[in-house]
Scaffold this motif. Structure first.
Motif, short mmCIF file in Angstrom:
data_model
loop_
_atom_site.label_atom_id
_atom_site.label_comp_id
_atom_site.label_asym_id
_atom_site.label_seq_id
_atom_site.Cartn_x
_atom_site.Cartn_y
_atom_site.Cartn_z
N THR A 100 20.09 -6.53 -3.63
CA THR A 100 18.88 -5.74 -3.56
C THR A 100 18.92 -4.71 -4.68
OG1 THR A 100 18.80 -5.99 -1.16
CG2 THR A 100 17.50 -4.20 -2.11
N PHE A 101 17.86 -4.62 -5.45
CA PHE A 101 17.79 -3.70 -6.58
C PHE A 101 17.33 -2.32 -6.12
CE2 PHE A 101 17.56 -7.77 -8.65
CZ PHE A 101 18.26 -7.56 -9.82
N SER A 102 17.70 -1.31 -6.90
CA SER A 102 17.19 0.04 -6.67
C SER A 102 16.44 0.49 -7.92
CB SER A 102 18.32 1.01 -6.34
OG SER A 102 19.29 1.03 -7.36
N LYS A 103 15.33 1.18 -7.71
CA LYS A 103 14.47 1.65 -8.79
C LYS A 103 15.17 2.76 -9.57
CE LYS A 103 10.30 2.30 -10.76
NZ LYS A 103 10.10 1.59 -11.99
N TRP A 137 15.05 -1.61 -12.82
CA TRP A 137 15.60 -1.83 -11.48
C TRP A 137 17.07 -2.17 -11.63
CZ3 TRP A 137 12.90 -1.36 -6.91
CH2 TRP A 137 11.54 -1.10 -7.05
N GLU A 191 14.39 5.72 -12.20
CA GLU A 191 13.26 6.47 -12.71
C GLU A 191 13.34 6.59 -14.23
OE1 GLU A 191 10.67 7.13 -10.91
OE2 GLU A 191 11.72 6.33 -9.16
N PRO A 199 23.11 -3.54 -7.75
CA PRO A 199 23.99 -2.68 -6.96
C PRO A 199 25.21 -2.28 -7.78
CG PRO A 199 23.35 -4.62 -5.70
CD PRO A 199 22.87 -4.83 -7.11
N GLU A 221 17.60 -11.64 -6.99
CA GLU A 221 17.87 -11.39 -5.57
C GLU A 221 18.19 -12.70 -4.86
OE1 GLU A 221 15.29 -7.30 -4.99
OE2 GLU A 221 14.34 -9.20 -4.47
N LYS A 278 13.03 -9.99 -10.50
CA LYS A 278 13.74 -9.45 -9.34
C LYS A 278 13.93 -10.52 -8.29
CE LYS A 278 12.55 -5.67 -7.46
NZ LYS A 278 11.61 -4.74 -6.84
#
Length: 122
Positions: free
Chosen positions: A29-32, A41, A34, A44, A23, A19
């Motif tokens: 910016t990564f988003s988790k 991750w 689930e 964008p 980055e 990450k």
């Protein structure tokens, strides 16, 4: 008709290190995401925009480095991202070079040993 790629995954061994690499190089910016079994991750994503999004994935089933698929990331000038690679923990394999009327590319290895491409038209 859809483009041939709808999603990509880059497999990693150390998620925090991977990450940090992506980055730093791409200023994202990564988003988790689930998932019960995977540490994922996502890059964008803007659904109506051309191209595919994807994720960094840590999986006990697939290890990082040299898995045979090359993902190219778009940029305004691929030399800019290539210049960030070493400081982010990766290595430049081939600096920016022309591919004729299709623009320019650079080939780099990320912090996990995965080869990725950088592409720009200038």
């Amino acid at each position: 008709m859809n483009n041939p790629v709808g999603w990509f995954e880059i497999y990693v061994n150390d998620m925090a290190r991977a990450k940090a690499f992506y980055e730093a190089v791409f200023n994202v910016t990564f988003s988790k995401l689930e998932s019960p079994d995977l540490d994922m991750w996502a890059f964008p994503m803007d659904r109506p925009t051309y191209g595919a999004s994807g994720a960094l994935v840590k999986s006990p089933c697939v290890s990082a480095g040299g898995n045979g698929t090359l993902v190219y990331f778009h940029s305004a000038d691929c030399a800019i991202e290539a210049a960030k690679v070493a400081d982010a923990g990766g290595t430049v394999q081939k600096a920016k070079f022309s591919i004729g009327p299709y623009g320019f590319i650079a080939l780099v290895k990320d912090s996990e040993g995965n080869m990725i491409g950088l592409h720009s038209m200038q």
